[in-house]
Write a protein that holds these residues in place. Structure first.
Motif, PDB file in Angstrom:
ATOM      1  N   GLY A   1      12.645   9.939  -0.500  1.00 17.53           N
ATOM      2  CA  GLY A   1      12.948  11.298  -0.078  1.00 17.53           C
ATOM      3  C   GLY A   1      12.968  12.317  -1.200  1.00 17.53           C
ATOM      4  N   LYS A   2      12.963  11.829  -2.438  1.00 14.32           N
ATOM      5  CA  LYS A   2      12.933  12.758  -3.565  1.00 14.32           C
ATOM      6  C   LYS A   2      11.486  13.057  -3.912  1.00 14.32           C
ATOM      7  CE  LYS A   2      17.321  11.202  -5.332  1.00 14.32           C
ATOM      8  NZ  LYS A   2      18.026  10.535  -6.391  1.00 14.32           N
ATOM      9  N   LYS A   3      11.259  13.981  -4.777  1.00 14.84           N
ATOM     10  CA  LYS A   3       9.898  14.413  -5.127  1.00 14.84           C
ATOM     11  C   LYS A   3       9.275  13.477  -6.143  1.00 14.84           C
ATOM     12  CE  LYS A   3      10.667  19.162  -3.961  1.00 14.84           C
ATOM     13  NZ  LYS A   3      10.381  20.526  -4.254  1.00 14.84           N
ATOM     14  N   THR A   4       9.108  12.201  -5.738  1.00 18.73           N
ATOM     15  CA  THR A   4       8.471  11.222  -6.619  1.00 18.73           C
ATOM     16  C   THR A   4       7.275  10.579  -5.964  1.00 18.73           C
ATOM     17  OG1 THR A   4       9.934   9.485  -5.817  1.00 18.73           O
ATOM     18  CG2 THR A   4      10.622  10.667  -7.818  1.00 18.73           C
ATOM     19  N   GLY A   5       6.753  11.210  -4.924  1.00 19.46           N
ATOM     20  CA  GLY A   5       5.571  10.668  -4.273  1.00 19.46           C
ATOM     21  C   GLY A   5       5.879   9.836  -3.046  1.00 19.46           C
ATOM     22  N   ILE A   6       7.141   9.518  -2.812  1.00 18.69           N
ATOM     23  CA  ILE A   6       7.496   8.764  -1.621  1.00 18.69           C
ATOM     24  C   ILE A   6       8.149   9.747  -0.658  1.00 18.69           C
ATOM     25  CG2 ILE A   6       8.903   6.915  -0.665  1.00 18.69           C
ATOM     26  CD1 ILE A   6       8.698   5.569  -3.402  1.00 18.69           C
ATOM     27  N   SER A   7       7.578   9.856   0.511  1.00 26.13           N
ATOM     28  CA  SER A   7       8.121  10.781   1.497  1.00 26.13           C
ATOM     29  C   SER A   7       8.065  10.161   2.875  1.00 26.13           C
ATOM     30  CB  SER A   7       7.333  12.106   1.466  1.00 26.13           C
ATOM     31  OG  SER A   7       5.973  11.821   1.761  1.00 26.13           O
ATOM     32  N   GLN A   8       8.532  10.893   3.840  1.00 25.67           N
ATOM     33  CA  GLN A   8       8.544  10.434   5.223  1.00 25.67           C
ATOM     34  C   GLN A   8       7.113  10.125   5.670  1.00 25.67           C
ATOM     35  OE1 GLN A   8      11.211   9.939   7.112  1.00 25.67           O
ATOM     36  NE2 GLN A   8      10.094   9.387   8.946  1.00 25.67           N
ATOM     37  N   PRO A   9       6.903   8.945   6.335  1.00 20.40           N
ATOM     38  CA  PRO A   9       5.558   8.654   6.825  1.00 20.40           C
ATOM     39  C   PRO A   9       5.101   9.672   7.866  1.00 20.40           C
ATOM     40  CG  PRO A   9       7.087   6.819   7.264  1.00 20.40           C
ATOM     41  CD  PRO A   9       7.855   7.933   6.630  1.00 20.40           C
ATOM     42  N   ALA A  10       3.794   9.911   7.888  1.00 23.32           N
ATOM     43  CA  ALA A  10       3.231  10.859   8.849  1.00 23.32           C
ATOM     44  C   ALA A  10       3.302  10.261  10.236  1.00 23.32           C
ATOM     45  CB  ALA A  10       1.785  11.160   8.489  1.00 23.32           C
ATOM     46  N   GLY A  11       3.454  11.095  11.234  1.00 18.07           N
ATOM     47  CA  GLY A  11       3.438  10.613  12.605  1.00 18.07           C
ATOM     48  C   GLY A  11       4.731  10.733  13.185  1.00 18.07           C
TER      49      GLY A  11
ATOM     50  N   GLU B   1       0.824  -1.210   0.000  1.00 16.30           N
ATOM     51  CA  GLU B   1       0.000   0.000   0.000  1.00 16.30           C
ATOM     52  C   GLU B   1       0.859   1.262   0.000  1.00 16.30           C
ATOM     53  OE1 GLU B   1      -2.935   2.026   3.150  1.00 16.30           O
ATOM     54  OE2 GLU B   1      -3.511   0.002   2.528  1.00 16.30           O
ATOM     55  N   ARG B   2       1.982   1.198   0.661  1.00 13.16           N
ATOM     56  CA  ARG B   2       2.841   2.378   0.805  1.00 13.16           C
ATOM     57  C   ARG B   2       3.694   2.653  -0.432  1.00 13.16           C
ATOM     58  NH1 ARG B   2       4.148   7.077   2.594  1.00 13.16           N
ATOM     59  NH2 ARG B   2       6.216   7.320   3.429  1.00 13.16           N
ATOM     60  N   PHE B   3       4.266   1.583  -1.006  1.00 13.99           N
ATOM     61  CA  PHE B   3       5.238   1.768  -2.087  1.00 13.99           C
ATOM     62  C   PHE B   3       4.712   1.390  -3.466  1.00 13.99           C
ATOM     63  CE2 PHE B   3       7.753   1.202   1.802  1.00 13.99           C
ATOM     64  CZ  PHE B   3       8.430   2.403   1.789  1.00 13.99           C
ATOM     65  N   HIS B   4       3.537   0.797  -3.567  1.00 12.86           N
ATOM     66  CA  HIS B   4       2.900   0.462  -4.839  1.00 12.86           C
ATOM     67  C   HIS B   4       3.848  -0.241  -5.815  1.00 12.86           C
ATOM     68  CE1 HIS B   4      -0.351   2.939  -3.383  1.00 12.86           C
ATOM     69  NE2 HIS B   4       0.504   3.924  -3.200  1.00 12.86           N
TER      70      HIS B   4
END
Length: 159
Positions: free
Chosen positions: A149-159, A38-41
């Motif tokens: 960490g780059k601007k490709t839709g994957i970023s640090q998880p919330a929380g 779900e996170r990384f598709h």
């Protein structure tokens, strides 16, 4: 001949007695909101290989084979699965920080490249990944590690 029968009888009793040792519980859990898929598709080809060859030992949704109902096989598998999930659990990797995710993905790449995964005991029964499957996973995790960490839709998880 009589000592042989005694030894066989004792071994048989031990094997039968071992079946009364409680089995490790099967750890089948519903996919969590933060699961790897779900996170990384991942692409279907990657998810298929991960599901077939990795998730049984490295996720919270282990599918035990029929022979896992037998002792001492159950204890052996439970120990391996516990160690595997401690080393890498795909159902938890999405909650890790970026540095730890990169470290985990780099570990996957290294384990596939040097042939330490899947384990020899797994390969004896289930076979191994073919060269194409290994390359699909290595390419995917290399790309994923580089994109984190780059601007490709994957970023640090919330929380």
């Amino acid at each position: 001949m009589k000592p042989f029968r005694i030894v066989v009888g004792i071994v048989l009793l031990l094997v039968i007695g071992a079946q009364f040792v409680p089995r490790a519980p099967e750890n089948r859990a519903a996919a969590t909101a933060g699961s790897f898929a779900e996170r990384f598709h991942p692409p279907a080809a990657v998810l298929q290989v991960l599901t077939a060859a990795c998730f049984d030992c490295h996720s919270n949704n282990t599918r035990y084979p029929w022979y896992a109902r037998l002792q001492p096989v159950n204890a052996f598998l439970a120990r391996h699965i516990k160690k595997g999930k401690k080393k890498l659990n795909f159902d938890e990797v999405a909650q890790y920080g970026l540095r730890k995710q990169r470290t985990q993905f780099n570990g996957i790449i290294n384990a596939l490249s040097d042939g330490t995964m899947p384990l020899p005991s797994y390969r004896m029964i289930h076979g191994t990944l073919n060269a194409g499957e290994k390359q699909v996973l290595i390419r995917y995790f290399t790309d994923l590690k580089d994109r984190i960490g780059k601007k490709t839709g994957i970023s640090q998880p919330a929380g």
